[in-house]
Write a protein that holds these residues in place. Structure first.
Motif, PDB file in Angstrom:
ATOM      1  N   LYS A  78       0.841  -1.204   0.000  1.00  0.00           N
ATOM      2  CA  LYS A  78       0.000   0.000   0.000  1.00  0.00           C
ATOM      3  C   LYS A  78       0.874   1.252   0.000  1.00  0.00           C
ATOM      4  O   LYS A  78       0.625   2.188  -0.770  1.00  0.00           O
ATOM      5  CB  LYS A  78      -0.928  -0.015   1.219  1.00  0.00           C
ATOM      6  CG  LYS A  78      -1.920   1.132   1.231  1.00  0.00           C
ATOM      7  CD  LYS A  78      -2.879   1.004   2.392  1.00  0.00           C
ATOM      8  CE  LYS A  78      -3.824   2.185   2.423  1.00  0.00           C
ATOM      9  NZ  LYS A  78      -4.749   2.109   3.561  1.00  0.00           N
ATOM     10  N   ARG A  79       1.913   1.273   0.837  1.00  0.00           N
ATOM     11  CA  ARG A  79       2.846   2.409   0.884  1.00  0.00           C
ATOM     12  C   ARG A  79       3.509   2.638  -0.471  1.00  0.00           C
ATOM     13  O   ARG A  79       3.769   3.773  -0.860  1.00  0.00           O
ATOM     14  CB  ARG A  79       3.927   2.168   1.937  1.00  0.00           C
ATOM     15  CG  ARG A  79       3.898   3.118   3.090  1.00  0.00           C
ATOM     16  CD  ARG A  79       5.055   2.961   4.067  1.00  0.00           C
ATOM     17  NE  ARG A  79       5.413   1.606   4.441  1.00  0.00           N
ATOM     18  CZ  ARG A  79       4.776   0.865   5.348  1.00  0.00           C
ATOM     19  NH1 ARG A  79       3.724   1.339   5.971  1.00  0.00           N
ATOM     20  NH2 ARG A  79       5.193  -0.354   5.632  1.00  0.00           N
ATOM     21  N   ALA A  80       3.769   1.561  -1.180  1.00  0.00           N
ATOM     22  CA  ALA A  80       4.401   1.656  -2.504  1.00  0.00           C
ATOM     23  C   ALA A  80       3.411   2.049  -3.598  1.00  0.00           C
ATOM     24  O   ALA A  80       3.806   2.242  -4.751  1.00  0.00           O
ATOM     25  CB  ALA A  80       5.068   0.325  -2.854  1.00  0.00           C
ATOM     26  N   GLY A  81       2.130   2.141  -3.252  1.00  0.00           N
ATOM     27  CA  GLY A  81       1.122   2.534  -4.231  1.00  0.00           C
ATOM     28  C   GLY A  81       0.681   1.424  -5.161  1.00  0.00           C
ATOM     29  O   GLY A  81       0.079   1.683  -6.204  1.00  0.00           O
ATOM     30  N   LEU A  82       0.950   0.180  -4.796  1.00  0.00           N
ATOM     31  CA  LEU A  82       0.558  -0.946  -5.649  1.00  0.00           C
ATOM     32  C   LEU A  82      -0.833  -1.464  -5.339  1.00  0.00           C
ATOM     33  O   LEU A  82      -1.489  -2.061  -6.204  1.00  0.00           O
ATOM     34  CB  LEU A  82       1.579  -2.082  -5.517  1.00  0.00           C
ATOM     35  CG  LEU A  82       3.007  -1.739  -5.943  1.00  0.00           C
ATOM     36  CD1 LEU A  82       3.933  -2.923  -5.708  1.00  0.00           C
ATOM     37  CD2 LEU A  82       3.042  -1.311  -7.400  1.00  0.00           C
ATOM     38  N   VAL A  83      -1.287  -1.284  -4.094  1.00  0.00           N
ATOM     39  CA  VAL A  83      -2.634  -1.693  -3.691  1.00  0.00           C
ATOM     40  C   VAL A  83      -3.274  -0.568  -2.884  1.00  0.00           C
ATOM     41  O   VAL A  83      -2.581   0.324  -2.388  1.00  0.00           O
ATOM     42  CB  VAL A  83      -2.632  -2.991  -2.828  1.00  0.00           C
ATOM     43  CG1 VAL A  83      -2.017  -4.154  -3.592  1.00  0.00           C
ATOM     44  CG2 VAL A  83      -1.940  -2.781  -1.504  1.00  0.00           C
ATOM     45  N   HIS A  84      -4.582  -0.628  -2.785  1.00  0.00           N
ATOM     46  CA  HIS A  84      -5.292   0.254  -1.859  1.00  0.00           C
ATOM     47  C   HIS A  84      -6.294  -0.593  -1.093  1.00  0.00           C
ATOM     48  O   HIS A  84      -6.689  -1.672  -1.538  1.00  0.00           O
ATOM     49  CB  HIS A  84      -5.949   1.444  -2.560  1.00  0.00           C
ATOM     50  CG  HIS A  84      -7.127   1.087  -3.410  1.00  0.00           C
ATOM     51  ND1 HIS A  84      -7.004   0.736  -4.732  1.00  0.00           N
ATOM     52  CD2 HIS A  84      -8.447   1.030  -3.128  1.00  0.00           C
ATOM     53  CE1 HIS A  84      -8.200   0.476  -5.226  1.00  0.00           C
ATOM     54  NE2 HIS A  84      -9.096   0.635  -4.277  1.00  0.00           N
ATOM     55  N   SER A  85      -6.662  -0.106   0.075  1.00  0.00           N
ATOM     56  CA  SER A  85      -7.591  -0.868   0.908  1.00  0.00           C
ATOM     57  C   SER A  85      -8.988  -0.302   0.769  1.00  0.00           C
ATOM     58  O   SER A  85      -9.183   0.893   0.560  1.00  0.00           O
ATOM     59  CB  SER A  85      -7.150  -0.852   2.375  1.00  0.00           C
ATOM     60  OG  SER A  85      -7.044   0.476   2.838  1.00  0.00           O
ATOM     61  N   VAL A  86      -9.952  -1.204   0.869  1.00  0.00           N
ATOM     62  CA  VAL A  86     -11.365  -0.862   0.809  1.00  0.00           C
ATOM     63  C   VAL A  86     -11.953  -1.251   2.158  1.00  0.00           C
ATOM     64  O   VAL A  86     -11.806  -2.397   2.592  1.00  0.00           O
ATOM     65  CB  VAL A  86     -12.080  -1.622  -0.339  1.00  0.00           C
ATOM     66  CG1 VAL A  86     -13.563  -1.321  -0.346  1.00  0.00           C
ATOM     67  CG2 VAL A  86     -11.430  -1.291  -1.674  1.00  0.00           C
ATOM     68  N   LEU A  87     -12.592  -0.293   2.824  1.00  0.00           N
ATOM     69  CA  LEU A  87     -13.174  -0.558   4.139  1.00  0.00           C
ATOM     70  C   LEU A  87     -14.540  -1.215   4.008  1.00  0.00           C
ATOM     71  O   LEU A  87     -15.170  -1.167   2.966  1.00  0.00           O
ATOM     72  CB  LEU A  87     -13.293   0.753   4.925  1.00  0.00           C
ATOM     73  CG  LEU A  87     -11.985   1.501   5.184  1.00  0.00           C
ATOM     74  CD1 LEU A  87     -12.254   2.822   5.888  1.00  0.00           C
ATOM     75  CD2 LEU A  87     -11.032   0.648   5.989  1.00  0.00           C
TER      76      LEU A  87
END
Length: 167
Positions: free
Chosen positions: A55-64
């Motif tokens: 996530k920090r690297a911008g490869l994934v994002h989280s969905v709540l």
């Protein structure tokens, strides 16, 4: 003794990202840490910090939410194996914890840094030219990496992973 290899952390990151690539292709929505761990038989507690690095690297994002989890931020064709490995473990090749290009030697070994640079270039070429999509959608296709088939890359990666001490 240090070897050129794939750590468990790197392997787990790739396996999780391949699942996310498959989910992206299938329009399946986000996958939770638990789902990723279960589908690849990985420890979920080990995947949590890996997901944070991705996530920090911008490869994934989280969905709540109750149907939340992680999704790729880009198409699987636009994320290379090298991107994933660098996100969780830094540079692909190091010599005594330093980038190969800063190594200096004298005498008979003066050109050894050229060898390390060639190793770095070769590893980077294979991993940066092989996308998540390449592995998920067409594992037997010849990658654009000097003619080395993805299947042979997998064998090389497994061999070096097996040669590495357990993490």
């Amino acid at each position: 003794m240090a070897t050129v290899g794939i750590s468990a952390r790197m392997e787990y990151a790739l396996r999780a990202m391949l699942l996310l690539a498959e989910a992206s292709t299938d329009k399946a929505g986000p996958l939770s840490i638990e789902a990723l761990a279960h589908r690849q038989n990985l420890p979920s507690t080990f995947l949590e910090p890996i997901a944070a690095d991705l996530k920090r690297a911008g490869l994934v994002h989280s969905v709540l939410g109750s149907k939340g989890g992680y999704q790729l931020t880009r198409e699987p064709t636009d994320i290379s194996l090298g991107d994933v490995l660098r996100a969780v473990d830094g540079p692909l090749v190091q010599v005594r914890s330093l980038p190969p290009e800063v190594s200096e030697y004298a005498g008979v070994a003066e050109h050894l840094s050229d060898v390390w640079a060639a190793v770095q270039e070769s590893v980077s070429r294979v991993l940066d030219r092989t996308s998540l999509h390449d592995v998920v959608a067409s594992p037997h296709r010849v990658a654009n990496s000097g003619g080395l088939p993805v299947v042979e890359q997998d064998v090389v990666l497994k061999f070096t992973a097996a040669a590495s001490p357990p993490q």
